[in-house]
Design a protein around this motif. Structure first.
Motif, PDB file in Angstrom:
ATOM      1  N   UNK A 207       0.862  -1.228  -0.040  1.00 59.36           N
ATOM      2  CA  UNK A 207       0.158  -0.062  -0.094  1.00 59.36           C
ATOM      3  C   UNK A 207       0.842   1.373   0.000  1.00 59.36           C
ATOM      4  N   UNK A 208       1.878   1.262   1.020  1.00 56.01           N
ATOM      5  CA  UNK A 208       2.823   2.182   0.833  1.00 56.01           C
ATOM      6  C   UNK A 208       3.451   2.637  -0.349  1.00 56.01           C
ATOM      7  N   UNK A 209       3.883   1.461  -1.218  1.00 54.62           N
ATOM      8  CA  UNK A 209       4.564   1.502  -2.415  1.00 54.62           C
ATOM      9  C   UNK A 209       3.508   2.297  -3.431  1.00 54.62           C
ATOM     10  N   UNK A 210       2.473   1.729  -3.502  1.00 55.53           N
ATOM     11  CA  UNK A 210       1.408   2.354  -4.535  1.00 55.53           C
ATOM     12  C   UNK A 210       1.053   3.745  -4.157  1.00 55.53           C
ATOM     13  N   UNK A 211       0.962   3.968  -2.854  1.00 58.40           N
ATOM     14  CA  UNK A 211       0.596   5.543  -2.534  1.00 58.40           C
ATOM     15  C   UNK A 211       1.843   6.370  -3.070  1.00 58.40           C
ATOM     16  N   UNK A 212       3.153   5.957  -2.684  1.00 59.24           N
ATOM     17  CA  UNK A 212       4.181   6.981  -3.389  1.00 59.24           C
ATOM     18  C   UNK A 212       4.083   7.096  -4.488  1.00 59.24           C
ATOM     19  N   UNK A 213       4.024   5.777  -5.413  1.00 58.94           N
ATOM     20  CA  UNK A 213       4.310   6.009  -6.801  1.00 58.94           C
ATOM     21  C   UNK A 213       3.065   6.721  -7.434  1.00 58.94           C
ATOM     22  N   UNK A 214       1.937   6.794  -6.842  1.00 63.31           N
ATOM     23  CA  UNK A 214       0.886   7.825  -7.454  1.00 63.31           C
ATOM     24  C   UNK A 214       1.437   9.264  -7.287  1.00 63.31           C
ATOM     25  N   UNK A 215       1.957   9.470  -6.130  1.00 57.21           N
ATOM     26  CA  UNK A 215       2.358  11.051  -5.997  1.00 57.21           C
ATOM     27  C   UNK A 215       3.480  11.370  -7.111  1.00 57.21           C
ATOM     28  N   UNK A 216       4.488  10.394  -7.214  1.00 58.66           N
ATOM     29  CA  UNK A 216       5.582  10.608  -8.102  1.00 58.66           C
ATOM     30  C   UNK A 216       5.139  10.766  -9.602  1.00 58.66           C
ATOM     31  N   UNK A 217       4.001  10.121  -9.751  1.00 58.05           N
ATOM     32  CA  UNK A 217       3.514   9.955 -11.197  1.00 58.05           C
ATOM     33  C   UNK A 217       2.537  10.948 -11.465  1.00 58.05           C
ATOM     34  N   UNK A 218       1.640  11.418 -10.575  1.00 58.05           N
ATOM     35  CA  UNK A 218       0.458  12.377 -10.963  1.00 58.05           C
ATOM     36  C   UNK A 218       0.503  13.416 -10.087  1.00 58.05           C
TER      37      UNK A 218
END
Length: 343
Positions: A207-218
């Motif tokens: 969940x943390x990985x997905x959370x951070x990846x979204x902010x990096x991307x969008x």
């Protein structure tokens, strides 16, 4: 005087012959499962005196599933609901004589989970658990496998490669959903905080990985702070949230990837107005529901426990029937998303 229902009344209600009812009642010959169940339901509807005996006969011919489940956090509303849904799933299972033994780990230590899983080995046909990811738990799964007992990971995908199946949410996707809600709800750039329960919850890490990846991307205009470990406890989360709010006046959002959300809710109620900081939590409980209504929670991402438990009974019965397979799988469920306007 009211006439006592007879075998003829049962046959008429079920749409079968009296000979078929007799075969079900006295177990004289094999009767198709759906026919036997129809006879049982008819007997129950007309009030036939031997209905309990017919029920026993129907059950005798069904395959057995004794399911052992290890949960944790016994006092939490979510896990009590989980227990209730497991009991409902085994009671409503069709084509099975299903039963469940449900035990709660006294702590989140690997040894406690492993001990309970080992203890179920002589009493059940399959085991499922919400255990931590740790070699001790993996060894317990291997011991169960050696005895022909399939093991299922619930919510947290422990013992990958040796457990039979994972049932729960796609945790990477859950993290991205949480990030999306926070990003679109925050009208100014600022800081974002994320809590995880500990270092042994694989689901929280995803969940943390997905959370951070979204902010990096969008949403790169936001800064995601260092992850905080709250051990899924209210008090730690409460104190840490107050500290975050004090140190970061520009805190825009908080995501509780595991338990402990009650502490974050309490802290926000004390020092912020509703909606000033977008809080996303997991699971719909009395506390998160109340916080959604008061708008201190922006979204609750919930596991559909009823479906999870029904699916668990199905896949466990298949594994018991067919044997442990070397081809493990992941059984993802669609999350239930709750917003302030949807509760």
């Amino acid at each position: 005087m009211t006439r006592r229902p007879t075998i003829h009344d049962v046959a008429r209600e079920a749409g079968v012959s009296t000979a078929t009812v007799d075969r079900v009642l006295n177990a004289r010959e094999k009767v198709r499962e759906d026919t036997a169940r129809r006879v049982y339901e008819a007997a129950r509807l007309v009030g036939y005196h031997a209905t309990p005996l017919i029920g026993q006969r129907v059950q005798m011919d069904l395959p057995r599933l004794r399911l052992g489940v290890v949960l944790h956090k016994e006092k939490q509303a979510f896990y009590q609901t989980f227990k209730t849904e497991i009991e409902r799933a085994v009671a409503q299972a069709t084509g099975l004589r299903a039963s469940a033994i449900i035990e709660f780990a006294p702590s989140q230590t690997p040894a406690d989970f492993a001990a309970l899983m080992d203890g179920l080995a002589t009493r059940v046909d399959a085991v499922a658990a919400t255990a931590v990811t740790h070699p001790e738990v993996t060894e317990a799964v291997l011991r169960l496998n050696a005895k022909g007992i399939p093991c299922f990971a619930l919510l947290n995908d422990f013992a990958q490669g040796v457990r039979q199946n994972y049932l729960g949410l796609n945790n990477m996707k859950i993290g991205r959903i949480a990030a999306h809600l926070i990003a679109i709800s925050s009208h100014q750039a600022g800081k974002i905080a994320v809590f995880v329960g500990g270092y042994r919850w694989h689901g929280h890490e995803l969940r943390e990985t997905g959370f951070r990846s979204y902010f990096r991307e969008y949403a790169p205009q936001f800064t995601v702070l260092d992850t905080l470990v709250n051990l899924e406890t209210r008090q730690l989360t409460y104190e840490a949230t107050l500290d975050l709010l004090n140190r970061h006046p520009d805190l825009r959002g908080i995501y509780c990837a595991g338990g402990g959300m009650e502490g974050a809710i309490a802290a926000l109620r004390e020092v912020r107005q509703p909606g000033e900081v977008t809080l996303v939590v997991n699971e719909l409980t009395p506390e998160s529901r109340a916080a959604l209504i008061s708008r201190y929670v922006g979204m609750a991402i919930a596991t559909p426990l009823g479906k999870l438990c029904a699916d668990l009974v199905t896949v466990a019965a298949e594994a018991v029937r067919d044997g442990i397979t070397p081809l493990q799988g992941q059984h993802f469920l669609q999350p239930d998303l709750y917003l302030p306007e949807s509760v």
